[in-house]
Motif scaffolding. Structure first.
Motif, PDB file in Angstrom:
ATOM      1  N   SER B  97      55.632  32.466  59.731  1.00  0.00           N
ATOM      2  CA  SER B  97      56.909  32.349  59.103  1.00  0.00           C
ATOM      3  C   SER B  97      56.760  31.394  57.817  1.00  0.00           C
ATOM      4  O   SER B  97      57.896  31.767  57.320  1.00  0.00           O
ATOM      5  CB  SER B  97      57.640  31.885  60.250  1.00  0.00           C
ATOM      6  N   PHE B  98      55.920  30.632  57.988  1.00  0.00           N
ATOM      7  CA  PHE B  98      56.168  29.562  56.722  1.00  0.00           C
ATOM      8  C   PHE B  98      55.401  30.165  55.492  1.00  0.00           C
ATOM      9  O   PHE B  98      54.262  30.593  55.605  1.00  0.00           O
ATOM     10  CB  PHE B  98      55.454  28.000  56.830  1.00  0.00           C
ATOM     11  N   LYS B  99      56.132  30.089  54.332  1.00  0.00           N
ATOM     12  CA  LYS B  99      55.660  30.544  53.181  1.00  0.00           C
ATOM     13  C   LYS B  99      54.739  29.571  52.227  1.00  0.00           C
ATOM     14  O   LYS B  99      55.038  28.608  52.022  1.00  0.00           O
ATOM     15  CB  LYS B  99      56.713  31.134  52.427  1.00  0.00           C
ATOM     16  N   LYS B 174      52.398  20.738  51.924  1.00  0.00           N
ATOM     17  CA  LYS B 174      52.866  20.431  53.163  1.00  0.00           C
ATOM     18  C   LYS B 174      52.135  20.127  54.258  1.00  0.00           C
ATOM     19  O   LYS B 174      51.015  20.650  54.230  1.00  0.00           O
ATOM     20  CB  LYS B 174      53.967  21.488  53.579  1.00  0.00           C
ATOM     21  N   ASP B 196      55.194  17.357  58.350  1.00  0.00           N
ATOM     22  CA  ASP B 196      56.152  18.268  58.127  1.00  0.00           C
ATOM     23  C   ASP B 196      56.374  19.051  59.275  1.00  0.00           C
ATOM     24  O   ASP B 196      57.549  19.493  59.719  1.00  0.00           O
ATOM     25  CB  ASP B 196      55.646  18.942  56.848  1.00  0.00           C
ATOM     26  N   GLU B 219      64.983  20.962  57.214  1.00  0.00           N
ATOM     27  CA  GLU B 219      64.887  21.519  55.909  1.00  0.00           C
ATOM     28  C   GLU B 219      63.908  22.642  55.965  1.00  0.00           C
ATOM     29  O   GLU B 219      64.172  23.938  55.187  1.00  0.00           O
ATOM     30  CB  GLU B 219      65.108  20.938  54.628  1.00  0.00           C
ATOM     31  N   LEU B 220      62.714  22.573  56.292  1.00  0.00           N
ATOM     32  CA  LEU B 220      61.684  23.275  56.399  1.00  0.00           C
ATOM     33  C   LEU B 220      61.875  24.570  57.401  1.00  0.00           C
ATOM     34  O   LEU B 220      61.495  25.773  57.006  1.00  0.00           O
ATOM     35  CB  LEU B 220      60.248  22.658  56.605  1.00  0.00           C
ATOM     36  N   GLU B 222      64.631  25.528  58.599  1.00  0.00           N
ATOM     37  CA  GLU B 222      65.651  26.512  58.147  1.00  0.00           C
ATOM     38  C   GLU B 222      65.222  27.597  57.032  1.00  0.00           C
ATOM     39  O   GLU B 222      65.622  28.739  57.113  1.00  0.00           O
ATOM     40  CB  GLU B 222      66.667  25.677  57.233  1.00  0.00           C
ATOM     41  N   LYS B 223      64.285  27.184  56.378  1.00  0.00           N
ATOM     42  CA  LYS B 223      63.666  28.138  55.267  1.00  0.00           C
ATOM     43  C   LYS B 223      62.950  29.278  56.140  1.00  0.00           C
ATOM     44  O   LYS B 223      62.676  30.301  55.548  1.00  0.00           O
ATOM     45  CB  LYS B 223      63.144  27.365  54.105  1.00  0.00           C
ATOM     46  N   MET B 224      62.271  28.903  56.973  1.00  0.00           N
ATOM     47  CA  MET B 224      61.366  29.974  57.599  1.00  0.00           C
ATOM     48  C   MET B 224      61.876  30.811  58.240  1.00  0.00           C
ATOM     49  O   MET B 224      63.232  31.044  58.743  1.00  0.00           O
ATOM     50  CB  MET B 224      60.417  28.952  58.845  1.00  0.00           C
ATOM     51  N   ASP B 225      61.021  32.094  58.110  1.00  0.00           N
ATOM     52  CA  ASP B 225      61.610  33.528  58.582  1.00  0.00           C
ATOM     53  C   ASP B 225      61.481  33.472  60.105  1.00  0.00           C
ATOM     54  O   ASP B 225      60.564  32.691  60.811  1.00  0.00           O
ATOM     55  CB  ASP B 225      60.717  34.612  58.022  1.00  0.00           C
ATOM     56  N   LYS B 246      71.530  29.588  64.409  1.00  0.00           N
ATOM     57  CA  LYS B 246      71.118  28.472  63.981  1.00  0.00           C
ATOM     58  C   LYS B 246      69.964  27.740  64.579  1.00  0.00           C
ATOM     59  O   LYS B 246      69.541  28.196  65.855  1.00  0.00           O
ATOM     60  CB  LYS B 246      72.068  27.386  63.940  1.00  0.00           C
TER      61      LYS B 246
END
Lengths: 139, 377
Positions: B97-99, B174, B196, B219-220, B222-225, B246
């Motif tokens: 999920s993390f880019k 990260k 992180d 914040e990280l 939140e950005k993850m798919d 959320k």
């Protein structure tokens, strides 16, 4: 060699108890791999050996060392003894069935436990007819 | 720390076993088992869906557990705590999920922190006899993500995480730390570390199996798919679209392991009460009491795990013999770090891992048995 012994032991136990069947199956797989020149992968040989060595180590660490070091040799001896014993048993059963004497036709019947005892019947017995005496087996 | 008193909470120890396999799975105290039972007997319902009394009670208990875990690792917000099945699932979630562009791993990663990254661009950093921070500073420049094992399950070696995170951040990378062997054994504060992401499992920290945690900065996360989607991960859906929930629900798909979550919270409470610094010191004391003469120590010594081989005796044999002779339970093999064993041409080894319920008396029995085993070789 311990796999073969395990197969024999667990194979017999598995006939009477389902609990031993997975072990018998594992032992069979192990033997099959060994006879096809592959390594036994299940770790059964190590587990059986370790269990025996562990128990012996509690009684005598010195004896445990011997068992650990010569385990394969000891296993071979037991396997050979098993097959020799099996051959003798087969011969004895054949003799018993064919000659009523597990040691063969010319052997002394008293040396075979399974040879049927012969009972001498008194000629005065009512079963004897015409003065001729018959011999009855007690088996 | 009163070990004898602690041991009273672990029923299984009354059966005469010597359990040295806590790096694989820790034992559970009565308090955790009771808490799990409490869920099944008192309020066995759904959280977050049903508004009846039982549903509300479960919701409260789950929220409470999340808050306990938040405090336990020093996170800022409870929504930064994502419940998963185990550390492996946490890492898979992160990896998928993390880019990022390229990830750096150490050469002593558990399969769980190696395999999920192998489908991406990755590099291996060799730790050898200790973490070389200078070398790391040079290498990390080529990476935008670092995923390191915090404390190795191989030998208990803990990397200098704070420095690593600082350097990585300076280079714009990260950092994720696989803390499955750290969180249960020493105090970790994610904010002080500035990590992180952190992942860990419940079953290694007196909690139930089937429970894990992924911590991530809000914040990280939140950005993850999303990785797994379904019930509870969406606010609303139509036949062709859906609105994402959320944090933390966004990543907690389907009906959750409520008993596990509540049990994990109880485990964290139990450990906090005892104090992780004391637990750590106790484990080091135990490892130091092992008579290493005649043993081949594997890995980097110094942590709360003792990894060894006995020359002339197969590692699986050592483990089985210890089990058969004195009910001593250790682990043997490659401990899910096959890559390191293969790279170092070591077939496997024995691993004795300790926890708060182990005693010096148990180490004495281990020493006696190892002495006998050395003579077998």
């Amino acid at each position: 060699m311990i796999c073969l012994l395990s197969l024999i032991v667990f194979g017999v136990l598995a006939v009477f108890s389902a609990g031993y069947r997975p072990m018998a199956k594992e032992a069979f797989d192990c033997v099959f791999r060994r006879v096809t020149l592959r390594k036994c992968q299940s770790g059964l040989d190590i587990r059986v050996k370790s269990k025996i060595v562990g128990k012996v180590m509690n009684k005598s660490p010195r004896l445990a060392k011997g068992v650990h070091k010569y385990f394969e040799v000891v296993s071979w001896i037991f396997v050979i003894l098993f097959f020799v014993s099996l051959a003798f048993s087969a011969d004895a059963i054949y003799n018993l069935v064919v000659y009523d004497n597990c040691n063969g036709p010319d052997a002394d019947p008293d040396t075979c436990f399974f040879t049927p005892d012969e009972i001498e019947v008194d000629c005065d017995d009512t079963l004897c007819e015409g003065g001729e005496c018959e011999v009855y087996s007690n088996s | 720390m009163n070990v004898e008193k602690i041991r009273e909470d672990f029923h299984i120890l009354k059966k005469g076993i010597i359990y040295f396999d806590s790096a694989c799975m820790s034992l559970r105290p009565k308090q955790v088992i009771d808490k799990i039972n409490e869920y099944y007997t008192e309020y066995p319902a759904c959280a977050g869906r049903s508004i009846h009394k039982l549903g509300n009670k479960v919701e409260d208990e789950v929220d409470d557990a999340r808050n306990v875990i938040k405090k336990f690792i020093g996170a800022k917000k409870s929504k930064e705590i994502i419940f998963t099945k185990n550390a492996t699932e946490s890492i898979n979630l992160l990896a998928n999920s993390f880019k990022f562009d390229k990830v750096l791993l150490t050469d002593r990663e558990h399969n769980s922190n190696l395999l999920p990254w192998q489908t991406k661009k990755y590099g291996i950093f060799k730790v050898n006899n200790g973490f070389n921070i200078e070398k790391f500073s040079e290498i990390v420049k080529d990476y935008d993500f670092v995923s390191f094992v915090f404390t190795s399950n191989l030998d208990g070696y803990t990397i200098p995480a704070k420095e690593i995170v600082k350097i990585a951040h300076e280079e714009g990378a990260k950092v994720h730390l696989d803390a499955a062997q750290t969180i249960p054994h020493q105090e970790v504060n994610v904010r002080k570390l500035d990590a992180d992401f952190i992942s860990f499992s419940g079953h290694k920290m007196l909690g139930p199996s089937g429970m894990g945690v992924l911590y991530g900065k809000e914040e990280l996360l939140e950005k993850m798919d999303q990785f797994i989607i379904g019930g509870e991960t969406v606010v609303n859906s139509t036949y062709d679209s859906f609105e994402i929930e959320k944090l933390p629900n966004k990543f907690e798909a389907g009906l959750q392991n409520y008993a596990g979550i509540i049990g994990l919270g109880e485990a964290a409470k139990y450990l906090s009460k005892i104090g992780l610094n004391e637990v750590h010191d106790h484990e080091i004391k135990l490892v130091k009491a092992i008579d290493t003469e005649g043993l081949k120590v594997v890995g980097i010594p110094g942590g709360g795990i003792f990894n060894f081989n006995i020359p002339g005796v197969n590692y699986h044999e050592v483990a089985s013999i210890l089990d058969a002779s004195k009910n001593i339970m250790i682990r043997s093999g490659a401990h899910c770090v096959h890559s390191w064993y293969n790279a170092n041409s070591i077939g496997g080894s024995c691993r004795a891992s300790f926890y708060l319920y182990n005693t010096l008396d148990e180490i004495r029995v281990l020493n006696e048995e190892l002495e006998k085993l050395k003579k077998l070789g």
